[in-house]
Design an enzyme around this catalytic site. Structure first.
Site, PDB file in Angstrom:
ATOM      1  N   TYR A 114       3.305 -18.575  -0.199  1.00  0.00           N
ATOM      2  CA  TYR A 114       4.220 -18.352   0.926  1.00  0.00           C
ATOM      3  C   TYR A 114       5.369 -19.333   0.765  1.00  0.00           C
ATOM      4  O   TYR A 114       5.628 -19.816  -0.338  1.00  0.00           O
ATOM      5  CB  TYR A 114       3.389 -18.540   2.223  1.00  0.00           C
ATOM      6  CG  TYR A 114       4.055 -18.107   3.491  1.00  0.00           C
ATOM      7  CD1 TYR A 114       4.680 -16.869   3.596  1.00  0.00           C
ATOM      8  CD2 TYR A 114       4.047 -18.957   4.596  1.00  0.00           C
ATOM      9  CE1 TYR A 114       5.290 -16.500   4.780  1.00  0.00           C
ATOM     10  CE2 TYR A 114       4.644 -18.569   5.776  1.00  0.00           C
ATOM     11  CZ  TYR A 114       5.277 -17.348   5.863  1.00  0.00           C
ATOM     12  OH  TYR A 114       5.878 -16.984   7.024  1.00  0.00           O
ATOM     13  N   LYS A 169      -9.063   9.146   1.573  1.00  0.00           N
ATOM     14  CA  LYS A 169      -8.384   9.222   0.265  1.00  0.00           C
ATOM     15  C   LYS A 169      -8.177   7.799  -0.274  1.00  0.00           C
ATOM     16  O   LYS A 169      -8.347   7.544  -1.462  1.00  0.00           O
ATOM     17  CB  LYS A 169      -7.036   9.933   0.395  1.00  0.00           C
ATOM     18  CG  LYS A 169      -7.131  11.395   0.828  1.00  0.00           C
ATOM     19  CD  LYS A 169      -7.253  12.345  -0.329  1.00  0.00           C
ATOM     20  CE  LYS A 169      -7.464  13.776   0.179  1.00  0.00           C
ATOM     21  NZ  LYS A 169      -7.782  14.730  -0.863  1.00  0.00           N
TER      22      LYS A 169
HETATM   23  C1  PYR Z   1      -9.555  18.114  -0.386  1.00  0.00           C
HETATM   24  C2  PYR Z   1      -8.271  18.207   0.310  1.00  0.00           C
HETATM   25  O1  PYR Z   1      -7.335  17.505  -0.012  1.00  0.00           O
HETATM   26  C3  PYR Z   1      -8.127  19.176   1.367  1.00  0.00           C
HETATM   27  O2  PYR Z   1      -9.048  19.935   1.649  1.00  0.00           O
HETATM   28  O3  PYR Z   1      -7.030  19.216   1.975  1.00  0.00           O
HETATM   29 MG    MG Z   2      -5.680  17.634   1.312  1.00  0.00          MG
END
Ligand code: PYR
Ligand code: MG
Ligand code: NAI
Length: 476
Positions: A114, A169
């Site tokens: 920092y 994700k």
């Molecule tokens: C797997 C995915 O990205 C969906 O079903 O939208």
């Molecule tokens: Mg998707």
């Protein structure tokens, strides 16, 4: 294939059992008679009079869960204290967190990570912006961006409700490929605003993974961002899905002994995923593809108010068929579903060519129940984790971004996608290949590895990799 409990509904029943009247055997038989499947049992507290247990039970659906609650409530000596859904428990407080890579142990460390010393690093990047790849999280971080308009097959459920998918994700990026990512859900559906915001946040990221943005807006948003940014922009529902679909199709065609160029393929759901999958399958050599959406078969007699559908009608359906799925499916070798549940009926399967290949990929519920379809198909795949042959973009996006980031690709092009599809297909050896194993498991550690290697090679071959052979570590 026996009908199985929906593993998505795994409930934990906290029960108080009177020792004098209730044995575990009695409890188990009440649950069994109500159709519950006991997965695990824990003892929470024991006293002379009672024992408190957590009983983990798989049920078919919420109604079935309630039926078990009622059966237990009606039994003397059993009290249902609480019922919790394991899936919800896994989401409490979100699924990802930011963890520092270095521990700040003293004032000296603090002055370096920092202020004041961080300023010299800032100056170095100011003088040479490409150093951002060396000295910031840009090197290995992807933004997972959604506007919540096409979340799985749930439709336009908005940015708050989209977050659990985007967090999921982000977890998968890290677990399967070591790539860091942030889930970002935007409270706007305006393509201009989405493009502006994504461009504005891009300095922090090495790549942009667009997710669950509805068609046809997703096509314009992706195209504009690709043109205006110098980092990979990849709409996962289009290209991630198409890569994995092609990998599955290459192997399924081998199983049934048919050549790609001879296949008749019907795609239902000509949205983000359906368009990209069709383009990829065409690029791989399939000649006869017919697209079906709510308006029926896409054909050249119509003018659509969706430019992509006009393109689609011009570039597919060689015999210019018209009508509905009932017409399109006659004699088809392959069904690809990227629409919603219940679209495909057993009657359709009966009218397909010998050895039908059915990829019912709508999430969370496929176009036909695999149990219902199984007697009539040779190869069956879904997007779900709880059946064999999971065709899901999770096999692609971690590895493709790992490769793109490692070689600092400016884009993810067709050659890189094709290389990724072939790499995924190659993980299943000829000895292993069968109706029930056309695509590797998402837990197969080799997948992200072979995908990233193939992608890096294709990036260098096509001149989009920017990581030179000579990298200087001289930071003075
Ligand atoms: C797997 C995915 O990205 C969906 O079903 O939208
Ligand atoms: Mg998707
Ligand atoms: N397995 C996987 O890896 C993936 C699966 N999907 C699934 O594919 C489906 C579509 O996703 P996107 O393309 O992103 O959505 P989208 O909203 O861009 O496209 C969906 C298309 O399906 C059409 N459709 C919906 N119901 C239909 C019906 N009953 N008959 C004919 N057409 C119908 C819609 O009109 C639309 O054109 C979703 O269920 C999604 O979960 C999407 C991406 C990856």
């Amino acid at each position: 294939m026996a009908l199985q409990h929906n593993v998505g509904l795994s409930l934990i029943f906290r029960l108080e059992l009177e020792n004098s009247s209730t044995t575990f055997g009695k409890l188990a038989s009440i649950i069994g008679e109500a159709g519950g499947d006991i997965i695990a049992v824990d003892v929470i507290r024991v006293s002379k009079e009672t024992v408190i247990r957590d009983v983990n039970i798989n049920v078919f659906d919420r109604e079935h869960g309630q039926k078990i609650v009622n059966a237990l409530d009606a039994a003397p000596g059993i009290k249902v204290i609480n019922v919790s859904d394991r899936t919800f428990l896994m989401h409490i407080g979100g699924k990802v967190e930011v963890t520092p890579k270095i521990k700040v142990k003293n004032r000296d460390d603090l002055s370096r990570v920092y202020t004041p010393h961080v300023a010299r690093v800032c100056q170095a990047i100011h003088e040479d912006p490409s150093k951002a790849f060396q000295l910031t999280i840009k090197r290995n971080t992807v933004a997972v961006v959604s506007d919540g308009t096409a979340v799985l097959g749930l439709g336009d459920i908005g940015p708050y409700a989209a977050m659990p998918v985007m967090e999921g994700k982000a977890m998968l990026f890290k677990q399967f490929a070591g790539v860091d990512s942030f889930p970002i859900c935007l409270d706007t559906k305006d393509p201009d605003e989405i493009v502006r915001i994504v461009k504005a946040i891009a300095p922090a990221f090495g790549g942009i993974n667009l997710e669950d943005i509805s068609s046809p807006r997703c096509f314009e948003i992706e195209e504009r961002l690709k043109e205006e940014l110098d980092i990979p922009v990849f709409h996962d529902d289009q290209h991630g899905t198409a890569v994995v679909l092609l990998a599955g199709l290459i192997n399924a065609a081998k199983v049934v002994g048919k050549r790609l160029k001879d296949l008749k393929v019907v795609v239902v759901g000509i949205g983000a995923a359906g368009v990209a999958c069709s383009k990829m399958v065409l690029a791989a050599g399939v000649k006869n593809i017919i697209g079906v959406d709510r308006v029926g078969i896409l054909n050249r007699n119509q003018d659509y108010d969706n430019n992509m559908w006009d393109w689609y009608a011009k570039n597919t359906n060689p015999l210019n068929l018209t009508g509905t799925l009932d017409d399109a499916i006659q004699g088809a070798d392959v069904f690809i579903g990227l629409s919603g549940p219940g679209v495909l009926k057993v009657e359709h399967l009966k009218s397909m060519a010998k050895d039908p290949i059915v990829f019912a990929m709508a999430n969370p519920n496929p176009e036909i129940d695999p149990e219902e379809a199984e007697p009539y198909v040779r190869v069956m795949a879904t997007g779900r984790s709880d059946y064999p042959n999971q065709i899901n973009n999770v096999l692609c996006f971690p590895g493709i971004f790992k490769g793109a980031l490692e070689c600092r690709a400016s884009t993810i092009n067709e050659e890189m996608k094709l290389a990724a599809a072939r790499a995924i297909a190659s993980v299943v050896t000829d000895e292993e290949l069968s109706e029930h194993y056309i695509i590797p498991s998402v837990f197969n550690k080799r997948v992200a590895e072979v995908v990233s290697k193939a992608v890096i090679e294709a990036a260098y071959d096509t001149g989009v990799a920017r990581r030179g052979d000579v990298t200087s570590n001289n930071n003075f």
